[in-house]
Write a protein that holds these residues in place. Structure first.
Motif, PDB file in Angstrom:
ATOM      1  N   GLY A 194      -0.553  53.900  -1.161  1.00 44.48           N
ATOM      2  CA  GLY A 194       0.763  53.291  -1.056  1.00 44.48           C
ATOM      3  C   GLY A 194       1.204  53.039   0.367  1.00 44.48           C
ATOM      4  O   GLY A 194       1.667  51.948   0.709  1.00 44.48           O
ATOM      5  N   LYS A 195       1.068  54.038   1.230  1.00 44.43           N
ATOM      6  CA  LYS A 195       1.497  53.891   2.620  1.00 44.43           C
ATOM      7  C   LYS A 195       0.688  52.816   3.330  1.00 44.43           C
ATOM      8  O   LYS A 195       1.239  51.991   4.078  1.00 44.43           O
ATOM      9  CB  LYS A 195       1.359  55.224   3.346  1.00 44.43           C
ATOM     10  CG  LYS A 195       1.817  55.185   4.795  1.00 44.43           C
ATOM     11  CD  LYS A 195       1.707  56.556   5.455  1.00 44.43           C
ATOM     12  CE  LYS A 195       2.159  56.521   6.907  1.00 44.43           C
ATOM     13  NZ  LYS A 195       2.061  57.860   7.539  1.00 44.43           N
ATOM     14  N   GLU A 196      -0.618  52.807   3.091  1.00 47.61           N
ATOM     15  CA  GLU A 196      -1.479  51.821   3.739  1.00 47.61           C
ATOM     16  C   GLU A 196      -1.173  50.411   3.238  1.00 47.61           C
ATOM     17  O   GLU A 196      -1.176  49.449   4.010  1.00 47.61           O
ATOM     18  CB  GLU A 196      -2.940  52.176   3.482  1.00 47.61           C
ATOM     19  CG  GLU A 196      -3.374  53.467   4.172  1.00 47.61           C
ATOM     20  CD  GLU A 196      -4.680  54.008   3.624  1.00 47.61           C
ATOM     21  OE1 GLU A 196      -5.287  54.868   4.283  1.00 47.61           O
ATOM     22  OE2 GLU A 196      -5.084  53.592   2.509  1.00 47.61           O
ATOM     23  N   ALA A 197      -0.916  50.278   1.936  1.00 48.94           N
ATOM     24  CA  ALA A 197      -0.596  48.966   1.381  1.00 48.94           C
ATOM     25  C   ALA A 197       0.698  48.427   1.971  1.00 48.94           C
ATOM     26  O   ALA A 197       0.834  47.226   2.219  1.00 48.94           O
ATOM     27  CB  ALA A 197      -0.498  49.050  -0.142  1.00 48.94           C
ATOM     28  N   LEU A 198       1.669  49.315   2.205  1.00 45.27           N
ATOM     29  CA  LEU A 198       2.919  48.908   2.830  1.00 45.27           C
ATOM     30  C   LEU A 198       2.662  48.310   4.210  1.00 45.27           C
ATOM     31  O   LEU A 198       3.149  47.236   4.558  1.00 45.27           O
ATOM     32  CB  LEU A 198       3.865  50.101   2.929  1.00 45.27           C
ATOM     33  CG  LEU A 198       5.268  49.861   3.495  1.00 45.27           C
ATOM     34  CD1 LEU A 198       6.247  50.869   2.889  1.00 45.27           C
ATOM     35  CD2 LEU A 198       5.290  50.008   5.015  1.00 45.27           C
ATOM     36  N   LEU A 199       1.862  49.019   5.023  1.00 46.69           N
ATOM     37  CA  LEU A 199       1.567  48.537   6.367  1.00 46.69           C
ATOM     38  C   LEU A 199       0.759  47.235   6.327  1.00 46.69           C
ATOM     39  O   LEU A 199       1.012  46.306   7.097  1.00 46.69           O
ATOM     40  CB  LEU A 199       0.800  49.614   7.143  1.00 46.69           C
ATOM     41  CG  LEU A 199       1.575  50.900   7.460  1.00 46.69           C
ATOM     42  CD1 LEU A 199       0.644  51.930   8.089  1.00 46.69           C
ATOM     43  CD2 LEU A 199       2.742  50.612   8.383  1.00 46.69           C
ATOM     44  N   TYR A 200      -0.203  47.175   5.426  1.00 48.04           N
ATOM     45  CA  TYR A 200      -1.046  45.987   5.286  1.00 48.04           C
ATOM     46  C   TYR A 200      -0.192  44.768   4.928  1.00 48.04           C
ATOM     47  O   TYR A 200      -0.407  43.662   5.433  1.00 48.04           O
ATOM     48  CB  TYR A 200      -2.086  46.238   4.194  1.00 48.04           C
ATOM     49  CG  TYR A 200      -3.060  45.108   3.965  1.00 48.04           C
ATOM     50  CD1 TYR A 200      -4.155  44.916   4.802  1.00 48.04           C
ATOM     51  CD2 TYR A 200      -2.899  44.242   2.883  1.00 48.04           C
ATOM     52  CE1 TYR A 200      -5.058  43.881   4.575  1.00 48.04           C
ATOM     53  CE2 TYR A 200      -3.789  43.208   2.650  1.00 48.04           C
ATOM     54  CZ  TYR A 200      -4.867  43.042   3.501  1.00 48.04           C
ATOM     55  OH  TYR A 200      -5.755  42.018   3.268  1.00 48.04           O
ATOM     56  N   SER A 201       0.805  44.969   4.063  1.00 51.30           N
ATOM     57  CA  SER A 201       1.677  43.878   3.638  1.00 51.30           C
ATOM     58  C   SER A 201       2.652  43.470   4.729  1.00 51.30           C
ATOM     59  O   SER A 201       3.096  42.324   4.783  1.00 51.30           O
ATOM     60  CB  SER A 201       2.488  44.311   2.408  1.00 51.30           C
ATOM     61  OG  SER A 201       1.661  44.773   1.386  1.00 51.30           O
ATOM     62  N   ARG A 202       3.003  44.410   5.579  1.00 47.82           N
ATOM     63  CA  ARG A 202       4.066  44.186   6.549  1.00 47.82           C
ATOM     64  C   ARG A 202       3.628  43.333   7.728  1.00 47.82           C
ATOM     65  O   ARG A 202       4.437  42.593   8.299  1.00 47.82           O
ATOM     66  CB  ARG A 202       4.552  45.542   7.048  1.00 47.82           C
ATOM     67  CG  ARG A 202       5.659  45.466   8.070  1.00 47.82           C
ATOM     68  CD  ARG A 202       6.042  46.846   8.555  1.00 47.82           C
ATOM     69  NE  ARG A 202       7.050  46.792   9.596  1.00 47.82           N
ATOM     70  CZ  ARG A 202       7.441  47.829  10.303  1.00 47.82           C
ATOM     71  NH1 ARG A 202       6.897  49.006  10.077  1.00 47.82           N
ATOM     72  NH2 ARG A 202       8.360  47.708  11.230  1.00 47.82           N
ATOM     73  N   MET A 203       2.370  43.417   8.106  1.00 46.71           N
ATOM     74  CA  MET A 203       1.924  42.767   9.332  1.00 46.71           C
ATOM     75  C   MET A 203       2.145  41.251   9.259  1.00 46.71           C
ATOM     76  O   MET A 203       1.782  40.587   8.299  1.00 46.71           O
ATOM     77  CB  MET A 203       0.447  43.065   9.586  1.00 46.71           C
ATOM     78  CG  MET A 203       0.014  42.738  11.017  1.00 46.71           C
ATOM     79  SD  MET A 203      -0.414  41.005  11.275  1.00 46.71           S
ATOM     80  CE  MET A 203      -2.002  40.959  10.467  1.00 46.71           C
TER      81      MET A 203
END
Length: 323
Positions: A194-203
């Motif tokens: 979840g945390k990684e997907a958030l960052l991946y989506s945010r960039m």
């Protein structure tokens, strides 16, 4: 929590909730246990029925789920704070057609310059929510696409990380290596919690395609989340978030329609097609907009029309199908 982090949580929560709904996860549990949550989510719109300028688009009745009619949903991820009506930070359209065994998905870039229906201005499309809420957002999107919107789903939530973790994470094909807040995302297929997907989506700013690149990553996570949500084990895991979802989601989809989608529609959906709205950036009076030419709006209209009509061959998507 930083404002930008909150924004991406909001869009992601809305997208993943839509995935779980269409994939059957949350609907399955609602069907068996929590009718009251569906009642809390339901919110009827009062906007007039949109009449398309295209005589080939007939929309004088609502979809009949019992007949497996095709339908579409506008997903609004709303950045809404105290004493602020907010803006729809994310707009995703999903068209569902069981006759074609598929869902068509596309983002409407939030900076798209268009007429704001009911406000008498030309502005960024995501400002429609700030000016007139859900109704003005839907009417503005309908005018932009020249196609009626059947249903909407509005989400303002911060449960993105847990939602992704509940479906067991997602696997994505990262086009290039980049770093985001100290985390490196290597090129190729990678698994994200979840945390990684958030960052991946945010960039966004390090992406050569800017907001379009971010939109593409959002759609990929949405597609992978749908695949995961079809698992019975994930359906069970969703149970713990239902109360939070009920406080954070509004939709004009009734409980009965949710049940019908689960029992009748879900077995017919086995692929997701993705299309991108093409345009270019332009600064007007010191403000940056995403300009979509008339020819491109017509193309998207035809793609949407073809997908929602049972016996019409789909218009070219101009990009790969995600299955």
């Amino acid at each position: 929590m930083k404002r930008r982090t909150k924004k991406i949580l909001i869009w992601s929560g809305s997208a993943v909730f839509a995935v779980l709904l269409l994939g059957g996860g949350i609907v399955w549990y609602l069907y068996h246990s929590v009718h009251q949550v569906a009642d809390k989510i339901y919110e009827k719109t009062t906007k007039p029925v949109y009449v398309s300028k295209d005589p080939g688009v007939k929309k004088d009745i609502e979809p009949i789920f019992d007949n497996l009619d095709a339908f579409n949903i506008l997903v609004l991820g709303v950045d809404q704070r105290e004493n602020d009506s907010g803006r729809s930070d994310t707009m995703i359209v999903l068209t569902v057609n069981p006759a074609k065994n598929s869902i068509l998905m596309f983002n409407i870039p939030r900076d798209t310059r268009t007429e704001i229906v009911g406000h008498g201005t030309v502005d960024k499309i995501n400002h429609a929510y700030a000016f007139g809420g859900v109704e003005m957002s839907i009417q503005t999107v309908e005018n932009f696409l020249d196609y009626p919107i059947d249903y909407y789903m509005k989400v303002n939530m911060e449960g993105f990380e847990r939602l992704i973790d509940l479906v067991g994470g997602v696997k994505v094909n990262n086009p290039y290596t980049f770093k985001m807040q100290g985390h490196e995302f290597v090129k190729g297929q990678i698994s994200l919690n979840g945390k990684e997907a958030l960052l991946y989506s945010r960039m966004r700013y390090d992406d050569p395609r800017g907001d379009l690149g971010r939109n593409a990553r959002q759609r990929e996570i949405l597609i992978e989340g749908m695949k995961s949500s079809l698992s019975l084990s994930n359906i069970v895991k969703v149970q713990g978030l239902l109360d939070e979802v009920g406080d954070s989601v509004k939709s004009n989809i009734t409980f009965e329609d949710m049940k019908t989608f689960l029992t009748d529609y879900r077995p017919h959906i086995d692929k997701i097609d993705s299309v991108e709205i093409k345009g270019k950036g332009e600064t007007i009076n010191g403000i940056w907009y995403y300009i979509v030419p008339s020819e491109e709006k017509n193309r998207i209209h035809e793609v949407m029309k073809a997908h929602l009509q049972e016996n019409v061959e789909s218009a070219p998507l101009t990009q790969a199908t995600a299955q």
